[in-house]
Design a protein around this motif. Structure first.
Motif, mmCIF file in Angstrom:
data_model
loop_
_atom_site.group_PDB
_atom_site.id
_atom_site.type_symbol
_atom_site.label_atom_id
_atom_site.label_comp_id
_atom_site.label_asym_id
_atom_site.label_seq_id
_atom_site.Cartn_x
_atom_site.Cartn_y
_atom_site.Cartn_z
ATOM 1 N N SER A 186 -8.880 3.817 -6.556
ATOM 2 C CA SER A 186 -8.910 2.863 -5.456
ATOM 3 C C SER A 186 -10.300 2.250 -5.321
ATOM 4 N N LYS A 215 0.838 -1.208 0.000
ATOM 5 C CA LYS A 215 0.000 0.000 0.000
ATOM 6 C C LYS A 215 0.870 1.255 0.000
ATOM 7 N N LEU A 243 -4.822 8.372 -7.777
ATOM 8 C CA LEU A 243 -4.709 7.047 -7.177
ATOM 9 C C LEU A 243 -5.913 6.738 -6.295
ATOM 10 N N LYS A 244 -6.341 7.709 -5.525
ATOM 11 C CA LYS A 244 -7.477 7.500 -4.625
ATOM 12 C C LYS A 244 -8.764 7.272 -5.422
ATOM 13 N N TRP A 280 -1.818 11.731 -6.177
ATOM 14 C CA TRP A 280 -2.479 11.089 -5.040
ATOM 15 C C TRP A 280 -3.987 11.031 -5.273
ATOM 16 N N ASP A 281 -4.557 12.160 -5.727
ATOM 17 C CA ASP A 281 -5.993 12.197 -5.984
ATOM 18 C C ASP A 281 -6.393 11.188 -7.059
ATOM 19 N N ARG A 327 2.323 1.653 -3.457
ATOM 20 C CA ARG A 327 1.262 2.009 -4.401
ATOM 21 C C ARG A 327 0.834 3.468 -4.240
ATOM 22 N N ARG A 328 0.759 3.930 -3.015
ATOM 23 C CA ARG A 328 0.274 5.295 -2.773
ATOM 24 C C ARG A 328 1.354 6.364 -2.877
ATOM 25 N N HIS A 329 2.620 5.962 -2.861
ATOM 26 C CA HIS A 329 3.710 6.938 -2.934
ATOM 27 C C HIS A 329 4.732 6.540 -3.997
#
Length: 79
Positions: A67, A36, A63-64, A60-61, A39-41
Motif C-alpha cells: 500500500s 478499497k 497488501l498493507k 493482509w500484511d 482490494r483489502r479483502h
C-alpha cells in the motif's frame, strides 16, 4: 438496528460536510470505499482462496506493505 441508523446518519452528515467544504460527492466516496474493501479483502470479494485465518492475515500484511499509505495505527496484536 438503531445503531445502524445512527451510523448512517453520521456517514451522511460527514458526506454533506465533505461536499460543502471540498466538493466531494457521496457516490465517489462510496465507490472508493467499495474499491478499497475489495482490494483489502480479496478472499471475500475477488475469488482469492485462503485456507486459514493465518493465511488471511499473511495476505493482509502483504497488501498493507504494498500500500502507498503507511498504517495509521499498530495492529491490535502489537498494540
Amino acid at each position: 438496528m438503531d445503531e445502524l441508523g445512527d451510523l448512517t446518519v453520521q456517514v451522511l452528515f460527514a458526506a454533506n460536510i465533505a461536499k460543502e467544504q471540498r466538493g466531494l460527492q457521496l457516490a465517489a466516496m462510496l465507490r472508493r470505499a467499495r474499491e478499497k474493501l475489495v482490494r483489502r479483502h480479496p478472499h471475500v470479494y475477488a475469488g482469492v482462496a485462503a485456507e486459514s485465518s493465518a493465511e488471511v492475515v499473511r495476505n493482509w500484511d502483504k497488501l498493507k506493505r504494498r500500500s502507498a499509505w503507511p498504517p495509521v495505527q499498530p495492529r491490535l496484536s502489537t498494540a
